[in-house]
Design an enzyme around this catalytic site. Structure first.
Site, PDB file in Angstrom:
ATOM      1  N   TYR A 156      28.406   8.029  82.230  1.00 38.51           N
ATOM      2  CA  TYR A 156      29.638   7.163  82.439  1.00 38.51           C
ATOM      3  C   TYR A 156      29.787   7.075  83.893  1.00 38.51           C
ATOM      4  O   TYR A 156      30.097   6.005  84.302  1.00 38.51           O
ATOM      5  CB  TYR A 156      30.951   7.785  81.883  1.00 38.51           C
ATOM      6  CG  TYR A 156      32.041   6.682  81.910  1.00 38.51           C
ATOM      7  CD1 TYR A 156      32.266   5.849  81.083  1.00 38.51           C
ATOM      8  CD2 TYR A 156      33.128   7.450  82.715  1.00 38.51           C
ATOM      9  CE1 TYR A 156      33.473   4.919  81.408  1.00 38.51           C
ATOM     10  CE2 TYR A 156      34.421   6.600  83.086  1.00 38.51           C
ATOM     11  CZ  TYR A 156      34.517   5.527  82.198  1.00 38.51           C
ATOM     12  OH  TYR A 156      35.662   4.662  82.312  1.00 38.51           O
ATOM     13  N   LYS A 160      29.457   3.580  86.135  1.00 41.53           N
ATOM     14  CA  LYS A 160      30.645   3.033  86.960  1.00 41.53           C
ATOM     15  C   LYS A 160      30.373   2.984  88.415  1.00 41.53           C
ATOM     16  O   LYS A 160      30.665   2.102  89.049  1.00 41.53           O
ATOM     17  CB  LYS A 160      31.789   3.878  86.741  1.00 41.53           C
ATOM     18  CG  LYS A 160      32.278   3.810  85.168  1.00 41.53           C
ATOM     19  CD  LYS A 160      32.878   2.241  84.883  1.00 41.53           C
ATOM     20  CE  LYS A 160      33.692   2.397  83.513  1.00 41.53           C
ATOM     21  NZ  LYS A 160      34.118   0.961  83.165  1.00 41.53           N
TER      22      LYS A 160
END
Length: 253
Positions: A156, A160
């Site tokens: 993640y 990002k």
């Protein structure tokens, strides 16, 4: 809503069935925008559009998986057919799960990167022609995990971080087309997903309390409204962190 914080034209908000996406869509409608809301399941996003229309706004709900390029292109077409333009794109659709790096499968890694990073690529590139026609805005949703990392969130955080870099790079490329590209990096926000994992409800959070490390979806919507409005006309290629007060640990912030 008039003035420098009003939003004209049409905005697309991905991942708008709940949480931050829904709050942004509702705020944009209140600020004067026509809003296209989408999620992977039509039944989850229909109530959002209905609520906006019931409040006097204009909204269209579209089923769209942002990892499916054909579905994304159909989303843009639906927006143009209904409202004529795409003036603002909010890339909010995302997903995550916690796992140690050694335990993340190829499929798990690919899924998270596809939804968060490739989905942002798909939507932004597909909407590019429309955004450039009248000079638009792109607001990407990243995370503090993409700025400084987060244990058990390597997939993640990497996705990002890619979004943050894409924001900076694309803002330079599209500036001559009068398109402003910016990003928001939230910390913990009391969305339904966070509530289910951490047991923290938005009802227990006081916006007036400065000393806190969890925020509200409405607070992220405040920033998105600013970035989509003329009030932020001199802000380009920036990532705004919304993570509450930093904690001092071992003498460092």
């Amino acid at each position: 809503m008039s003035g420098r914080f009003g939003i004209e034209g049409t905005a697309i908000v991905t991942g708008a069935s709940s949480g931050i996406g829904r709050a942004i869509a509702e705020r944009f409608a209140e600020a004067g925008a026509s809003v296209v809301v989408c999620s992977r399941e039509q039944g989850n996003v229909d109530p959002v559009a209905e609520g906006i229309r019931d409040a006097g706004g204009e909204a269209l709900a579209v089923e769209c998986d942002v990892t499916d390029r054909e579905a994304v292109e159909a989303l843009i077409e639906s927006c143009v057919e209904e409202f004529g333009t795409v003036d603002c794109l909010v890339n909010n659709a995302g997903a995550s799960f916690m796992a140690g790096f050694d335990d993340i499968s190829e499929n798990g890694w690919r899924t998270i990167v596809d939804i968060n990073l490739t989905g942002t690529y798909n939507c932004t590139q597909a909407a590019g022609e429309q955004l450039k026609e009248g000079g638009g805005t792109v607001i990407n949703l990243a995370s503090v995990a993409g700025q400084r990392g987060s244990p058990y969130m390597s997939h993640y955080g990497a996705a990002k971080a890619g979004i943050i870099n894409l924001t900076t790079t694309l803002s330079a490329e599209w500036a001559d087309d009068d398109v402003r590209v910016n990003c928001i990096a939230p910390g913990f926000v009391a969305t339904p997903g966070v509530e289910s994992q951490m047991g923290v409800s938005a009802e227990n959070i006081d916006r007036e309390e400065v000393d806190r490390r969890i925020g509200l979806s409405e607070e992220i919507a405040d920033i998105a409204q600013f970035l989509a409005s003329p009030a932020s006309s001199y802000i380009v290629g920036e990532t705004i962190t919304a993570g509450g007060i930093p904690r001092v640990e071992d003498g460092e912030v």
